[in-house]
Design a protein around this motif. Sequence first.
Motif, PDB file in Angstrom:
ATOM      1  N   ILE A 117       0.875  -1.177   0.000  1.00  0.00           N
ATOM      2  CA  ILE A 117       0.000   0.000   0.000  1.00  0.00           C
ATOM      3  C   ILE A 117       0.908   1.221   0.000  1.00  0.00           C
ATOM      4  O   ILE A 117       1.612   1.477   0.986  1.00  0.00           O
ATOM      5  CB  ILE A 117      -0.937   0.023   1.221  1.00  0.00           C
ATOM      6  N   ARG A 118       0.930   1.940  -1.124  1.00  0.00           N
ATOM      7  CA  ARG A 118       1.795   3.109  -1.225  1.00  0.00           C
ATOM      8  C   ARG A 118       1.128   4.328  -0.598  1.00  0.00           C
ATOM      9  O   ARG A 118      -0.102   4.385  -0.471  1.00  0.00           O
ATOM     10  CB  ARG A 118       2.128   3.383  -2.701  1.00  0.00           C
ATOM     11  N   GLN A 119       1.943   5.301  -0.220  1.00  0.00           N
ATOM     12  CA  GLN A 119       1.440   6.508   0.445  1.00  0.00           C
ATOM     13  C   GLN A 119       0.310   7.158  -0.350  1.00  0.00           C
ATOM     14  O   GLN A 119      -0.695   7.586   0.217  1.00  0.00           O
ATOM     15  CB  GLN A 119       2.595   7.501   0.627  1.00  0.00           C
ATOM     16  N   GLN A 120       0.449   7.207  -1.689  1.00  0.00           N
ATOM     17  CA  GLN A 120      -0.556   7.881  -2.511  1.00  0.00           C
ATOM     18  C   GLN A 120      -1.843   7.075  -2.655  1.00  0.00           C
ATOM     19  O   GLN A 120      -2.835   7.584  -3.185  1.00  0.00           O
ATOM     20  CB  GLN A 120       0.002   8.206  -3.899  1.00  0.00           C
ATOM     21  N   ASP A 121      -1.846   5.828  -2.185  1.00  0.00           N
ATOM     22  CA  ASP A 121      -3.028   4.973  -2.329  1.00  0.00           C
ATOM     23  C   ASP A 121      -3.757   4.718  -1.015  1.00  0.00           C
ATOM     24  O   ASP A 121      -4.669   3.893  -0.965  1.00  0.00           O
ATOM     25  CB  ASP A 121      -2.631   3.625  -2.949  1.00  0.00           C
ATOM     26  N   VAL A 122      -3.348   5.422   0.057  1.00  0.00           N
ATOM     27  CA  VAL A 122      -3.966   5.191   1.374  1.00  0.00           C
ATOM     28  C   VAL A 122      -5.361   5.787   1.427  1.00  0.00           C
ATOM     29  O   VAL A 122      -6.312   5.157   1.885  1.00  0.00           O
ATOM     30  CB  VAL A 122      -3.083   5.764   2.506  1.00  0.00           C
ATOM     31  N   ARG A 123      -5.511   7.035   0.966  1.00  0.00           N
ATOM     32  CA  ARG A 123      -6.816   7.687   1.009  1.00  0.00           C
ATOM     33  C   ARG A 123      -6.968   8.596  -0.204  1.00  0.00           C
ATOM     34  O   ARG A 123      -6.004   8.849  -0.930  1.00  0.00           O
ATOM     35  CB  ARG A 123      -7.004   8.471   2.309  1.00  0.00           C
ATOM     36  N   ALA A 124      -8.194   9.097  -0.398  1.00  0.00           N
ATOM     37  CA  ALA A 124      -8.497   9.847  -1.612  1.00  0.00           C
ATOM     38  C   ALA A 124      -8.202  11.338  -1.488  1.00  0.00           C
ATOM     39  O   ALA A 124      -8.041  12.016  -2.496  1.00  0.00           O
ATOM     40  CB  ALA A 124      -9.965   9.638  -1.989  1.00  0.00           C
ATOM     41  N   THR A 125      -8.140  11.854  -0.264  1.00  0.00           N
ATOM     42  CA  THR A 125      -7.939  13.292  -0.067  1.00  0.00           C
ATOM     43  C   THR A 125      -6.648  13.562   0.710  1.00  0.00           C
ATOM     44  O   THR A 125      -6.170  12.715   1.451  1.00  0.00           O
ATOM     45  CB  THR A 125      -9.116  13.906   0.722  1.00  0.00           C
ATOM     46  N   GLU A 126      -6.103  14.763   0.522  1.00  0.00           N
ATOM     47  CA  GLU A 126      -4.883  15.202   1.215  1.00  0.00           C
ATOM     48  C   GLU A 126      -3.804  14.121   1.172  1.00  0.00           C
ATOM     49  O   GLU A 126      -3.188  13.785   2.189  1.00  0.00           O
ATOM     50  CB  GLU A 126      -5.199  15.594   2.661  1.00  0.00           C
ATOM     51  N   ILE A 127      -3.576  13.611  -0.027  1.00  0.00           N
ATOM     52  CA  ILE A 127      -2.640  12.497  -0.215  1.00  0.00           C
ATOM     53  C   ILE A 127      -1.235  12.853   0.267  1.00  0.00           C
ATOM     54  O   ILE A 127      -0.528  12.027   0.852  1.00  0.00           O
ATOM     55  CB  ILE A 127      -2.633  12.079  -1.702  1.00  0.00           C
ATOM     56  N   ASP A 128      -0.831  14.123   0.052  1.00  0.00           N
ATOM     57  CA  ASP A 128       0.529  14.538   0.415  1.00  0.00           C
ATOM     58  C   ASP A 128       0.731  14.614   1.922  1.00  0.00           C
ATOM     59  O   ASP A 128       1.869  14.690   2.395  1.00  0.00           O
ATOM     60  CB  ASP A 128       0.865  15.894  -0.231  1.00  0.00           C
ATOM     61  N   LYS A 129      -0.368  14.585   2.695  1.00  0.00           N
ATOM     62  CA  LYS A 129      -0.256  14.679   4.158  1.00  0.00           C
ATOM     63  C   LYS A 129      -0.366  13.310   4.841  1.00  0.00           C
ATOM     64  O   LYS A 129      -0.362  13.228   6.072  1.00  0.00           O
ATOM     65  CB  LYS A 129      -1.335  15.605   4.709  1.00  0.00           C
ATOM     66  N   VAL A 130      -0.455  12.246   4.059  1.00  0.00           N
ATOM     67  CA  VAL A 130      -0.617  10.901   4.643  1.00  0.00           C
ATOM     68  C   VAL A 130       0.649  10.508   5.407  1.00  0.00           C
ATOM     69  O   VAL A 130       1.758  10.604   4.886  1.00  0.00           O
ATOM     70  CB  VAL A 130      -0.902   9.853   3.542  1.00  0.00           C
ATOM     71  N   ASP A 131       0.474  10.093   6.654  1.00  0.00           N
ATOM     72  CA  ASP A 131       1.561   9.541   7.464  1.00  0.00           C
ATOM     73  C   ASP A 131       1.300   8.039   7.585  1.00  0.00           C
ATOM     74  O   ASP A 131       0.316   7.626   8.189  1.00  0.00           O
ATOM     75  CB  ASP A 131       1.589  10.203   8.843  1.00  0.00           C
ATOM     76  N   MET A 132       2.181   7.237   6.991  1.00  0.00           N
ATOM     77  CA  MET A 132       1.954   5.788   6.982  1.00  0.00           C
ATOM     78  C   MET A 132       1.863   5.218   8.391  1.00  0.00           C
ATOM     79  O   MET A 132       1.080   4.305   8.658  1.00  0.00           O
ATOM     80  CB  MET A 132       3.063   5.077   6.203  1.00  0.00           C
ATOM     81  N   HIS A 133       2.664   5.753   9.317  1.00  0.00           N
ATOM     82  CA  HIS A 133       2.684   5.233  10.689  1.00  0.00           C
ATOM     83  C   HIS A 133       1.432   5.616  11.470  1.00  0.00           C
ATOM     84  O   HIS A 133       1.163   5.058  12.537  1.00  0.00           O
ATOM     85  CB  HIS A 133       3.945   5.702  11.413  1.00  0.00           C
ATOM     86  N   LEU A 134       0.661   6.580  10.966  1.00  0.00           N
ATOM     87  CA  LEU A 134      -0.616   6.943  11.585  1.00  0.00           C
ATOM     88  C   LEU A 134      -1.785   6.304  10.835  1.00  0.00           C
ATOM     89  O   LEU A 134      -2.945   6.574  11.155  1.00  0.00           O
ATOM     90  CB  LEU A 134      -0.787   8.466  11.613  1.00  0.00           C
ATOM     91  N   SER A 135      -1.471   5.482   9.840  1.00  0.00           N
ATOM     92  CA  SER A 135      -2.506   4.831   9.047  1.00  0.00           C
ATOM     93  C   SER A 135      -2.595   3.337   9.317  1.00  0.00           C
ATOM     94  O   SER A 135      -3.684   2.770   9.364  1.00  0.00           O
ATOM     95  CB  SER A 135      -2.231   5.054   7.548  1.00  0.00           C
ATOM     96  N   PHE A 136      -1.423   2.690   9.492  1.00  0.00           N
ATOM     97  CA  PHE A 136      -1.373   1.248   9.690  1.00  0.00           C
ATOM     98  C   PHE A 136      -0.304   0.897  10.718  1.00  0.00           C
ATOM     99  O   PHE A 136       0.682   1.608  10.854  1.00  0.00           O
ATOM    100  CB  PHE A 136      -1.028   0.529   8.369  1.00  0.00           C
ATOM    101  N   HIS A 137      -0.514  -0.221  11.409  1.00  0.00           N
ATOM    102  CA  HIS A 137       0.487  -0.793  12.301  1.00  0.00           C
ATOM    103  C   HIS A 137       0.675  -2.261  11.932  1.00  0.00           C
ATOM    104  O   HIS A 137      -0.274  -2.910  11.491  1.00  0.00           O
ATOM    105  CB  HIS A 137       0.038  -0.707  13.767  1.00  0.00           C
ATOM    106  N   PRO A 138       1.868  -2.821  12.126  1.00  0.00           N
ATOM    107  CA  PRO A 138       2.060  -4.251  11.876  1.00  0.00           C
ATOM    108  C   PRO A 138       1.047  -5.089  12.661  1.00  0.00           C
ATOM    109  O   PRO A 138       0.773  -4.813  13.824  1.00  0.00           O
ATOM    110  CB  PRO A 138       3.497  -4.510  12.354  1.00  0.00           C
TER     111      PRO A 138
END
Length: 202
Positions: A117-138
């Motif tokens: 899951i790439r940073q630009q594919d996490v959500r549809a809005t404010e893609i440049d502000k996506v923090d992967m560590h605030l989106s998913f955890h192992p």
Amino acid sequence: MDGMAAVDSHGDGDLVSPGELLGDSLDLIAGRGAYVAPNGRSVRASLTGTQRVTPPQPGAPDQRSTVEVVGHRAQGAVPQPGSVVIARVTKVMARMASVDIMCVESKAVKEKFTGIIRQQDVRATEIDKVDMHLSFHPGDIVRALVLSLGDARAYYLSTAKNELGVVSAQSIAGGNMVPISWTEMQCPLTGQVEHRKVAKTA
């Protein structure tokens, strides 16, 4: 006098869905279509299907029953662009998260498929502000859409729709967290709030 109380939270033949609690690892061995959650105790379903509990063989060294989840079809599924998959997050990096795909639609995979899951594919809005560590955890279980077969035999996945994202997550304390917003889940044991890209369930 039956003397044989069920040790799992479901009966044999019950329909279960990904992430659903099947029982305790002290009582059950995770067979096909099941997995032990990161807390080491909860046995959960990895696909939608029918639960089947098999008692241990007499004299077997491990006297726990084996729980399996049998999908609607027996053959192994293969991810295809446009299909929805259930996957477990294995690693989170600055610009992407790696996952192991467990089932496609409601069918279990029989071989290992890796997704990214790439940073630009996490959500549809404010893609440049996506923090992967605030989106998913192992250890998180996510629902994602297959975009394409990417590099090194890893599928590119997206969670950019409302119904896609984290569907099941364990808190640090070992609780099964409850979604409280699009971006937060809360531990029922401690009240601790953690950030996630939450999938809409209703």
